[in-house]
Design an enzyme around this catalytic site. Structure first.
Site, mmCIF file in Angstrom:
data_model
loop_
_atom_site.group_PDB
_atom_site.id
_atom_site.type_symbol
_atom_site.label_atom_id
_atom_site.label_comp_id
_atom_site.label_asym_id
_atom_site.label_seq_id
_atom_site.Cartn_x
_atom_site.Cartn_y
_atom_site.Cartn_z
ATOM 1 N N ASN A 198 30.699 39.445 44.146
ATOM 2 C CA ASN A 198 30.048 40.263 45.158
ATOM 3 C C ASN A 198 29.977 39.544 46.496
ATOM 4 O O ASN A 198 30.724 39.861 47.426
ATOM 5 C CB ASN A 198 28.648 40.664 44.658
ATOM 6 C CG ASN A 198 28.025 41.739 45.520
ATOM 7 O OD1 ASN A 198 28.452 41.989 46.633
ATOM 8 N ND2 ASN A 198 27.007 42.375 45.005
ATOM 9 N N ASP A 199 29.122 38.548 46.598
ATOM 10 C CA ASP A 199 28.910 37.899 47.889
ATOM 11 C C ASP A 199 30.180 37.231 48.431
ATOM 12 O O ASP A 199 30.387 37.209 49.637
ATOM 13 C CB ASP A 199 27.793 36.858 47.764
ATOM 14 C CG ASP A 199 26.482 37.502 47.345
ATOM 15 O OD1 ASP A 199 26.228 38.624 47.800
ATOM 16 O OD2 ASP A 199 25.748 36.898 46.548
ATOM 17 N N VAL A 200 31.013 36.715 47.538
ATOM 18 C CA VAL A 200 32.192 35.973 48.002
ATOM 19 C C VAL A 200 33.290 36.900 48.532
ATOM 20 O O VAL A 200 34.306 36.429 49.031
ATOM 21 C CB VAL A 200 32.778 35.068 46.894
ATOM 22 C CG1 VAL A 200 31.760 34.004 46.494
ATOM 23 C CG2 VAL A 200 33.238 35.866 45.697
ATOM 24 N N VAL A 201 33.100 38.234 48.415
ATOM 25 C CA VAL A 201 34.066 39.181 48.986
ATOM 26 C C VAL A 201 33.382 40.078 50.011
ATOM 27 O O VAL A 201 33.914 41.113 50.394
ATOM 28 C CB VAL A 201 34.736 40.052 47.896
ATOM 29 C CG1 VAL A 201 35.576 39.188 46.978
ATOM 30 C CG2 VAL A 201 33.708 40.830 47.088
#
Lengths: 97, 467
Positions: free
Chosen positions: B393-396
């Protein structure tokens, strides 16, 4: 004191060299292997087991030292064996094509 | 054995540790390096035992204690699931720090009793190793508790926390400093106060740190234990501890800074920032109004995948939680057999510790040649037909590039939004681990495949087979 000073300066020199050596070897480790790197360095600081052996084995006349030394052995033993074993288990899984 | 001979006998150990780290630069030799390190450690233990004549009970204490600890370590290392690796590293790190503190305690107890025997540099070494070792022990145990779910995963914060923590740390340092000038009858009390303050500080400084920042904390605590072991080397006058401890200390510090850079945050921000707090307000919910997500079916995704030239799989921790690594590999194998070029894009902080995702995929027999680092794979997204985001989630999250108000603004991300199509496998629309809203899900090229990651992938496998 001068004997101590000379030894201390030698120790300090070794310490400084180890700082740069640590940075140098680690900067070449790919992110692929950062978890085994952490658990591998974890195992290496288990070298404190040397200290645990010395305090558990040498202090004949102090019960407190013996008890604490015994616990230090348990902790350091878990650090050493667990650290190397779990790193080996991980690295075994990394296979090429 | 004379002291000089002992020092000489420890040299192969030092060399083996350096090689162990050096060999980690390639997965080909890494395992050999670790085994060399283990041999070096065994040698150091043998040399230490041979160096002095211990009394009978001493040998007993060493043998029994070592066997109990080693046994626990062995069973833990063999049994632990790869998803639980961060906890395992935290706990092995903690016991190391604890051992350092106990060694310092006994060394002090034995030497301080005799006035004039304590050299200044040895006293300082004892004080420093007791302080850092205790912080490392307590901090690692809390990190373990958080990762294991025993302590709340979310940051725990209260009023005056930072000031309180700093005061506690200062009490510890002050008690340590007083040892240098104290009278002999006060010394043990001062050291115990120092250790108690350090333990309290270790607990309190990790408590407010959220689960998403645990990789950085574990890495930092690892460096701390290394430092404390190095200080123990000064107190025991053993170069092997000074060098080995410092190797870990400096490499751990560098790795910690690398982790912070991968999240575009300073170390101070990680430790004092109480990440994961800011985003829970209602404002983010309001900003989603009018945006719609496009839900899709496994059959549609299977067709997209089967006729693609290039597919990049972006695994996140959700994949590991669902235990779907093996199924993902099976899906990738199916696609590869159809002539699709499949690669995995691994963000540096994917998973719960640095490099965690690589280990999880290696466990599922994904060849490491398919695992691509962020900088290597980012230029490839524009030529990618489908990016399959599984439990990440956060890394994209493109907000990291564009939205200055986002808590993750500036964090390097995987540019999946630049690929021709994005499919996100997700359980629901709940925000991710760090609690931040992700606008990738609302982009026109994105479709969402809702459901448990494992179920969805099994459906995809069946659907691709049917294409």
């Amino acid at each position: 004191m001068s004997g101590n000073t000379a030894v201390f300066l030698a120790e300090l020199t070794v310490l400084i060299l180890a700082i740069f050596l640590g940075i140098e070897v680690i900067s070449k480790v790919p992110t692929l292997l950062h978890t085994p790197l952490m658990s591998g360095t974890n195992a290496i600081h288990g070298i404190v087991i040397v200290g645990a052996i010395l305090i558990a084995g040498q202090n004949l006349h102090s019960t407190l030292a013996q008890i604490v030394g015994f616990f230090a052995m348990i902790l350091a033993g878990a650090n050493v064996v667990g650290g190397f074993a779990v790193t080996d288990r991980m690295l075994e899984m990394f296979k090429g094509k | 054995m004379s002291d000089n001979l002992t020092t000489l006998a420890y040299l192969p150990t030092i060399i083996s540790f350096i090689l162990a780290l050096k060999f980690l630069s390639s997965p080909k030799h890494a395992r050999l390096g670790n085994q060399l390190g283990a041999i070096g450690m065994a040698l150091a233990i043998a040399v230490t035992l041979a160096q002095k004549h211990f009394y009978g009970l001493g040998y007993m204490l060493i043998a029994v204690g070592g066997l109990i600890g080693g046994g626990i370590g062995w069973v833990g290392a063999r049994k632990v699931k790869m998803t639980d690796m961060p906890q395992m590293v935290a706990i092995f790190n903690g016991v190391g720090g604890g051992a350092v503190a106990l060694v310092a305690l006994v060394e002090f107890h034995q030497t301080a009793a005799e006035p004039g025997r304590m050299l200044l540099n040895v006293s300082i070494a004892i004080i420093v190793s007791a302080l850092i070792g205790s912080i490392s022990f307590a901090g690692s145990m809390v990190a373990f508790g958080k990762l294991q779910g025993l302590v709340g995963d979310r940051p725990i914060v209260w009023r005056g926390q930072r000031v309180g923590n700093i005061i506690i740390l200062l009490i510890g340092i002050t008690a340590g400093t007083f040892i240098l000038g104290g009278h002999s009858y006060q010394l043990m009390w001062l050291l115990l106060i120092e250790i108690a303050a350090a333990l309290a500080f270790g607990i309190l400084f990790v408590l407010p740190i959220g689960g998403a920042d645990m990789p950085v904390v574990i890495s930092l605590l690892n460096a701390c234990t290394g430092l404390s072991a190095s200080a123990a080397g000064f107190e025991l006058r053993q170069n092997v501890l000074i060098v080995s401890g410092m190797l870990v200390g400096s490499s751990g510090s560098l790795l910690t800074l690398m982790m912070c850079r991968a999240m575009n945050r300073s170390l101070g921000n990680v430790i004092f920032g109480a990440f994961g707090q800011i985003q829970t307000g209602p404002s983010t919910a309001a900003s989603n109004e009018g945006l719609t997500v496009r839900a899709t079916t496994a059959e549609d995704v299977a067709i997209m995948l089967a006729y693609a030239h290039k597919v990049i799989i972006v695994p996140g921790y959700g994949l590991a939680v669902a235990q779907a690594q093996h199924d993902v590999r099976q899906l990738a194998d199916l696609l590869t057999a159809r002539g699709v070029n499949v690669e995995y894009a691994i963000h540096p902080v994917a998973g719960r510790m640095p490099g965690h995702m690589n280990v999880l995929l290696a466990e599922a027999n994904v060849p490491y040649t398919q695992l691509k680092e962020m900088d290597e794979i980012n230029p490839e997204f524009p030529q990618t037909d489908v990016s399959l985001v599984i439990g990440a989630n956060d890394v994209v999250n493109p907000a990291a590039r564009s939205d200055k108000s986002s808590p993750i603004y500036g964090m390097p991300i995987l540019d999946v939004d630049k690929s021709k199509a994005v499919v996100v496998l997700k359980r629901s629309m709940n925000p991710g681990f760090a609690g931040i809203e992700n606008h990738l899900f609302y982009e026109p090229e994105t479709s969402m495949l809702f459901g448990d990651a494992k179920d969805s992938i099994l459906k995809l496998i069946a659907a691709v087979k049917a294409v």
